[in-house]
Write an enzyme that holds these catalytic residues in place. Sequence first.
Site, PDB file in Angstrom:
ATOM      1  N   ALA A  66       0.934  -1.145  -0.087  1.00  0.00           N
ATOM      2  CA  ALA A  66       0.175   0.067  -0.111  1.00  0.00           C
ATOM      3  C   ALA A  66       0.965   1.375  -0.057  1.00  0.00           C
ATOM      4  CB  ALA A  66      -1.149   0.009   1.136  1.00  0.00           C
ATOM      5  N   GLY A 112       0.256  -5.015   0.936  1.00  0.00           N
ATOM      6  CA  GLY A 112      -0.731  -4.830   0.139  1.00  0.00           C
ATOM      7  C   GLY A 112      -0.727  -5.502  -1.190  1.00  0.00           C
ATOM      8  N   GLU A 115      -1.065  -8.980  -0.485  1.00  0.00           N
ATOM      9  CA  GLU A 115      -2.570  -9.296  -0.415  1.00  0.00           C
ATOM     10  C   GLU A 115      -3.181  -9.296  -1.374  1.00  0.00           C
ATOM     11  OE1 GLU A 115      -2.259  -6.074   2.776  1.00  0.00           O
ATOM     12  OE2 GLU A 115      -3.309  -7.482   4.172  1.00  0.00           O
ATOM     13  N   GLU A 135       4.457  -5.390   7.267  1.00  0.00           N
ATOM     14  CA  GLU A 135       3.641  -4.341   8.062  1.00  0.00           C
ATOM     15  C   GLU A 135       4.189  -4.006   9.467  1.00  0.00           C
ATOM     16  OE1 GLU A 135       2.099  -6.590   5.852  1.00  0.00           O
ATOM     17  OE2 GLU A 135       0.966  -5.428   4.762  1.00  0.00           O
TER      18      GLU A 135
END
Length: 260
Positions: A66, A112, A115, A135
């Site tokens: 992200a 992300g 993911e 993370e």
Amino acid sequence: MTYTSIEVHTDYPTATITINRPAKLNALNKETIKELSKALKKLDENNRIRVILITGKGEKAFVAGADISEFSDYSVKQGKELSAKGHKSLFDYIENLGTPVIALINGFALGGGLELAMACHFRIASTNAKMGLPEVSLGVIPGYGGTQRLPQLIGKGRALELIMTANMIDAHRAKEIGLVNHVVPMEELLEKGLKTANSISKNSPVAISYAIKAVNAGFNHNMNGYKTEIDAFGDCFGTKDFKEGTQAFLGKRKADFPGV
Ligand code: COA
């Protein structure tokens, strides 16, 4: 449709979405998530598209996570909203899409990015790919389904080790533990994706979408996977695809599935 952070290339029956922010290692900002979600919806509505491939631009990254610059000053409320919105608009959306989605991991798939790859129905990696959920090194946890999908794919102990250490694994280790299905040299990645898509697209799209639904139901605590399978199996008998598939077999010819 024009997009700024992704490219969509259609070559029936396959569409390829390329995340196109190579200067930021294809990090997922809000705009990219929005565009991915829009493009996937549009492709899913097109009956001629039978498989969707997702990859990253360049040879360095699939998606390096992200976009950290977007959320570094978020509050608790904003954090919750960011995660919930991402789940709904993209990650859960992909997992439950009736059209098969395959991630072609062409480099870093972190946070992300991993993911996103895990939300796809399965994954193929290039030999240079590196995967991880870093993370906790930023003081946060995976928020786009990583704490759920990683243990589903590789088991709880391995998932917790990857999450707690924030370490990356290479493509060969990822294959060994079932995170990716195949590893190929970078120059063969797209070809492998297209070949796989081609073999999927010979089969009934309706049956495939029901199979996705039944498999996903087994991982959903609010659903009964066996019951979903029984219902979906029965529903197949009411489809034109089933009539075509069985008649083609009995007539000793190749099926040409209408997709309804
Ligand atoms: N969010 C925002 N920007 C990112 C990013 C992310 N997740 N990942 C990489 N970038 C940006 C970098 O800030 C840099 O931008 P700049 O050139 O404007 O400074 C550019 O992409 C290139 O990255 P850089 O770090 O210089 O490349 P590298 O080869 O030295 O390192 C990584 C590659 C993947 C190891 C490193 O970029 C990294 O650790 N990224 C963050 C991974 C992460 O923690 N993801 C989880 C987020 S929740």
